[in-house]
Design an enzyme around this catalytic site. Structure first.
Site, PDB file in Angstrom:
ATOM      1  N   TYR A 292      -1.831  -3.764  -6.146  1.00  0.00           N
ATOM      2  CA  TYR A 292      -0.418  -3.967  -6.461  1.00  0.00           C
ATOM      3  C   TYR A 292      -0.152  -4.376  -7.912  1.00  0.00           C
ATOM      4  O   TYR A 292       1.003  -4.546  -8.286  1.00  0.00           O
ATOM      5  CB  TYR A 292       0.172  -5.030  -5.524  1.00  0.00           C
ATOM      6  CG  TYR A 292       0.097  -4.630  -4.071  1.00  0.00           C
ATOM      7  CD1 TYR A 292       0.948  -3.660  -3.561  1.00  0.00           C
ATOM      8  CD2 TYR A 292      -0.838  -5.196  -3.219  1.00  0.00           C
ATOM      9  CE1 TYR A 292       0.879  -3.266  -2.236  1.00  0.00           C
ATOM     10  CE2 TYR A 292      -0.913  -4.817  -1.888  1.00  0.00           C
ATOM     11  CZ  TYR A 292      -0.057  -3.851  -1.403  1.00  0.00           C
ATOM     12  OH  TYR A 292      -0.128  -3.464  -0.098  1.00  0.00           O
TER      13      TYR A 292
ATOM     14  N   ARG B  97      -4.689   5.100   1.352  1.00  0.00           N
ATOM     15  CA  ARG B  97      -5.082   3.821   1.933  1.00  0.00           C
ATOM     16  C   ARG B  97      -5.420   3.984   3.423  1.00  0.00           C
ATOM     17  O   ARG B  97      -5.681   5.087   3.886  1.00  0.00           O
ATOM     18  CB  ARG B  97      -3.969   2.807   1.700  1.00  0.00           C
ATOM     19  CG  ARG B  97      -3.761   2.596   0.187  1.00  0.00           C
ATOM     20  CD  ARG B  97      -2.821   1.507  -0.147  1.00  0.00           C
ATOM     21  NE  ARG B  97      -3.302   0.234   0.387  1.00  0.00           N
ATOM     22  CZ  ARG B  97      -2.522  -0.826   0.529  1.00  0.00           C
ATOM     23  NH1 ARG B  97      -1.242  -0.772   0.194  1.00  0.00           N
ATOM     24  NH2 ARG B  97      -3.006  -1.953   1.015  1.00  0.00           N
TER      25      ARG B  97
ATOM     26  N   PRO C 129       8.156  -7.803   3.485  1.00  0.00           N
ATOM     27  CA  PRO C 129       7.138  -8.838   3.615  1.00  0.00           C
ATOM     28  C   PRO C 129       6.017  -8.741   2.589  1.00  0.00           C
ATOM     29  O   PRO C 129       5.562  -7.654   2.249  1.00  0.00           O
ATOM     30  CB  PRO C 129       6.595  -8.650   5.025  1.00  0.00           C
ATOM     31  CG  PRO C 129       7.003  -7.294   5.444  1.00  0.00           C
ATOM     32  CD  PRO C 129       8.239  -6.961   4.686  1.00  0.00           C
ATOM     33  N   ASN C 130       5.639  -9.905   2.129  1.00  0.00           N
ATOM     34  CA  ASN C 130       4.523 -10.145   1.214  1.00  0.00           C
ATOM     35  C   ASN C 130       4.772  -9.673  -0.213  1.00  0.00           C
ATOM     36  O   ASN C 130       3.951  -9.911  -1.091  1.00  0.00           O
ATOM     37  CB  ASN C 130       3.222  -9.533   1.757  1.00  0.00           C
ATOM     38  CG  ASN C 130       2.847 -10.133   3.082  1.00  0.00           C
ATOM     39  OD1 ASN C 130       2.808 -11.348   3.230  1.00  0.00           O
ATOM     40  ND2 ASN C 130       2.616  -9.291   4.074  1.00  0.00           N
TER      41      ASN C 130
ATOM     42  N   HIS D 259       7.111   2.665  -2.426  1.00  0.00           N
ATOM     43  CA  HIS D 259       5.837   1.957  -2.260  1.00  0.00           C
ATOM     44  C   HIS D 259       5.142   1.889  -3.619  1.00  0.00           C
ATOM     45  O   HIS D 259       5.135   2.886  -4.360  1.00  0.00           O
ATOM     46  CB  HIS D 259       4.941   2.663  -1.252  1.00  0.00           C
ATOM     47  CG  HIS D 259       5.570   2.764   0.095  1.00  0.00           C
ATOM     48  ND1 HIS D 259       5.647   1.691   0.951  1.00  0.00           N
ATOM     49  CD2 HIS D 259       6.208   3.792   0.702  1.00  0.00           C
ATOM     50  CE1 HIS D 259       6.290   2.063   2.035  1.00  0.00           C
ATOM     51  NE2 HIS D 259       6.646   3.333   1.911  1.00  0.00           N
TER      52      HIS D 259
ATOM     53  N   GLU E  74      13.089   5.117  -0.133  1.00  0.00           N
ATOM     54  CA  GLU E  74      11.908   4.360   0.293  1.00  0.00           C
ATOM     55  C   GLU E  74      10.911   4.327  -0.870  1.00  0.00           C
ATOM     56  O   GLU E  74      10.615   5.365  -1.462  1.00  0.00           O
ATOM     57  CB  GLU E  74      11.281   5.037   1.511  1.00  0.00           C
ATOM     58  CG  GLU E  74      10.002   4.405   1.995  1.00  0.00           C
ATOM     59  CD  GLU E  74       9.364   5.181   3.140  1.00  0.00           C
ATOM     60  OE1 GLU E  74       8.176   4.937   3.400  1.00  0.00           O
ATOM     61  OE2 GLU E  74      10.031   6.035   3.772  1.00  0.00           O
TER      62      GLU E  74
ATOM     63  N   ASN F  81      11.641  -1.244  -0.408  1.00  0.00           N
ATOM     64  CA  ASN F  81      10.213  -1.323  -0.156  1.00  0.00           C
ATOM     65  C   ASN F  81      10.077  -2.223   1.068  1.00  0.00           C
ATOM     66  O   ASN F  81      10.125  -3.449   0.950  1.00  0.00           O
ATOM     67  CB  ASN F  81       9.465  -1.905  -1.358  1.00  0.00           C
ATOM     68  CG  ASN F  81       7.962  -1.881  -1.165  1.00  0.00           C
ATOM     69  OD1 ASN F  81       7.477  -1.821  -0.041  1.00  0.00           O
ATOM     70  ND2 ASN F  81       7.231  -1.945  -2.261  1.00  0.00           N
TER      71      ASN F  81
ATOM     72  N   ARG G   9      -1.137 -11.105  -5.146  1.00  0.00           N
ATOM     73  CA  ARG G   9      -1.669 -10.456  -3.948  1.00  0.00           C
ATOM     74  C   ARG G   9      -2.398  -9.168  -4.316  1.00  0.00           C
ATOM     75  O   ARG G   9      -1.798  -8.246  -4.866  1.00  0.00           O
ATOM     76  CB  ARG G   9      -0.520 -10.129  -2.994  1.00  0.00           C
ATOM     77  CG  ARG G   9      -0.953  -9.340  -1.781  1.00  0.00           C
ATOM     78  CD  ARG G   9       0.255  -8.847  -0.996  1.00  0.00           C
ATOM     79  NE  ARG G   9      -0.179  -8.028   0.119  1.00  0.00           N
ATOM     80  CZ  ARG G   9       0.531  -7.048   0.632  1.00  0.00           C
ATOM     81  NH1 ARG G   9       1.721  -6.762   0.145  1.00  0.00           N
ATOM     82  NH2 ARG G   9       0.070  -6.349   1.630  1.00  0.00           N
TER      83      ARG G   9
ATOM     84  N   ALA H 281       4.975  -3.624   5.109  1.00  0.00           N
ATOM     85  CA  ALA H 281       4.334  -3.200   6.354  1.00  0.00           C
ATOM     86  C   ALA H 281       5.332  -2.791   7.429  1.00  0.00           C
ATOM     87  O   ALA H 281       4.976  -2.030   8.335  1.00  0.00           O
ATOM     88  CB  ALA H 281       3.422  -4.317   6.871  1.00  0.00           C
TER      89      ALA H 281
END
Length: 137
Positions: A22, A104, A9-10, A97, A95, A71, A17, A74
């Site tokens: 990012y 964060r 998502p996103n 990111h 995985e 990735n 964004r 969330a």
């Protein structure tokens, strides 16, 4: 060799964004650079904002490809369903990111999928995807 990059998502909003977190490049701009760097690897790409579609895609490709770079966005921090899916696949999953999630918000410090993955790469911007491909080679 065939690797699937799957973004959650996103991540379709990369480049617009929160560029301070990012970066200012879209994934569609970055992907051709990856493919050029690894001409011997077939790199496929998929993105969805929907958890079930991510699971469907991983189940579709995770028994025939050589690896998945995931990735999960969330969903990383919430999805037992993704964890269970990853554990069921034949292909190893890395995985990824873009940001260092440990710098964060506190809720981003725990991953529900890490223990099912071969490894975790975070904090190197879009280059995290390249590092994941290297790990799968």
């Amino acid at each position: 060799m065939q690797i699937h990059i799957i973004n959650g998502p996103n991540l379709n909003l990369l480049g617009t964004r929160e560029p301070g977190i990012y970066g200012s490049s879209s994934f569609e701009t970055y992907l051709p650079k990856l493919r050029e760097r690894y001409p011997d690897i077939k790199i496929d790409y998929y993105q969805s904002n929907i958890e079930g579609e991510l699971i469907n895609k991983m189940q579709q490709v995770g028994f025939s490809c050589d690896g998945i770079v995931l990735n999960a966005g969330a969903y990383t921090h919430t999805s037992i369903a993704l964890h269970d899916c990853i554990r069921s696949l034949k292909a190893p999953v890395i995985e990824v990111h873009i940001s260092n999630v440990h710098q964060r918000e506190e809720f981003r410090h725990h991953s529900m999928i890490s223990s099912a993955c071969k490894g975790v790469i975070c904090g190197f911007g879009l280059d995290s995807y390249r590092l994941a491909i290297e790990a799968l080679r």
